[in-house]
Write an enzyme that holds these catalytic residues in place. Structure first.
Site, short mmCIF file in Angstrom:
data_model
loop_
_atom_site.label_atom_id
_atom_site.label_comp_id
_atom_site.label_asym_id
_atom_site.label_seq_id
_atom_site.Cartn_x
_atom_site.Cartn_y
_atom_site.Cartn_z
N GLY A 262 0.78 -1.23 0.00
CA GLY A 262 0.00 0.00 0.00
C GLY A 262 0.82 1.28 0.00
O GLY A 262 0.32 2.34 0.41
N MET B 218 -3.75 -6.67 -7.63
CA MET B 218 -3.27 -7.83 -8.38
C MET B 218 -4.42 -8.78 -8.73
O MET B 218 -4.43 -9.96 -8.38
CB MET B 218 -2.19 -8.56 -7.57
CG MET B 218 -1.01 -7.69 -7.19
SD MET B 218 -0.20 -6.92 -8.60
CE MET B 218 0.58 -8.37 -9.31
N ASN C 160 -5.43 2.66 -13.45
CA ASN C 160 -4.53 1.66 -12.89
C ASN C 160 -3.08 2.12 -13.02
O ASN C 160 -2.70 2.76 -13.99
CB ASN C 160 -4.69 0.33 -13.65
CG ASN C 160 -3.74 -0.75 -13.16
OD1 ASN C 160 -3.72 -1.07 -11.98
ND2 ASN C 160 -2.95 -1.31 -14.07
N HIS D 236 0.60 0.80 -13.63
CA HIS D 236 1.33 -0.37 -14.14
C HIS D 236 2.80 0.00 -14.31
O HIS D 236 3.10 1.04 -14.93
CB HIS D 236 0.75 -0.84 -15.47
CG HIS D 236 1.42 -2.08 -15.98
ND1 HIS D 236 1.42 -3.27 -15.28
CD2 HIS D 236 2.14 -2.32 -17.12
CE1 HIS D 236 2.11 -4.18 -15.96
NE2 HIS D 236 2.55 -3.62 -17.07
#
Length: 213
Positions: free
Chosen positions: A16, A105, A125, A127
């Protein structure tokens, strides 16, 4: 953006640290008029849940395993899981303006994406690769290996819109990261994470700025 209160739901799976970057940005005003109203984790031991608790942010634990046990195959389990994930988010009060996948995930399917899109909620998101490169898991490890074996000079990270195809949505913001000769995978990973913390805040800021356009 300055006149509108924005509510974020953040999806996590692990430590986190990117969630923490968002928490700090909301507190400092780097993300003005923005608050994280809910955090969802698919892993019970995710330290990000503790980070949320320390910031007094409500959390939900939503794990795939029970669905695998009660459904005959993986596809139907994922469909049921994603349907319920969408329902959890749509039932939140306040409902989020934006969903941020910050180290989430789990590959979401149309059974999640469609109801969320129909509700007018955007999903982004983080990445750890550049557009069109190293989609899916262990992107940093694969980039590091390509650097050692094939002479790849750079990798990077991006914040992108979430679509059904994995890590293929339109990029909102990207940043290149040099692959240094002789460095370990852990060293590259550490540098990447520092880039990610700034990028997730900037990508969220840009995504919020674009809402309603």
């Amino acid at each position: 953006m300055a006149d509108t209160q924005h509510n974020l739901t953040v999806l996590i799976s692990g430590n986190g640290s990117n969630l923490q970057a968002l928490i700090d940005a909301c507190a400092s005003g780097a993300l003005p008029n923005t608050r994280i109203t809910h955090v969802i984790s698919n892993r019970k031991a995710a330290y990000g849940l503790e980070r949320a608790a320390k910031a007094s942010i409500p959390t939900t634990y939503h794990n795939l395993v029970p669905y695998k046990k009660s459904h005959p195959d993986t596809d139907s389990a994922r469909t049921a899981y994603d349907t319920d994930l969408a329902n959890i988010i749509l039932a939140l009060s306040p409902r989020p303006n934006l969903i941020v996948c910050a180290g989430w995930m789990h590959i979401v399917t149309p059974s999640f994406l469609t109801p969320i899109a129909n509700a007018g909620i955007k999903i982004i998101n983080l990445h750890p690769a550049l557009p069109g490169e190293f989609a899916g898991a262990d992107a940093i490890g694969r980039a590091w290996e390509a650097g050692q074996k094939e002479g790849l000079k750079r990798t990077g990270a991006m914040i992108h819109e979430v679509i059904a195809e994995v890590d293929a949505g339109e990029a909102i913001v990207t940043q290149e990261v040099e692959i240094r000769k002789g460095e370990s995978k852990d060293e590259l990973e550490e540098r990447m994470h520092k880039v990610e913390h700034g990028l997730i805040v900037e990508g969220t800021r840009r995504a919020l700025g674009g809402l309603g356009r």
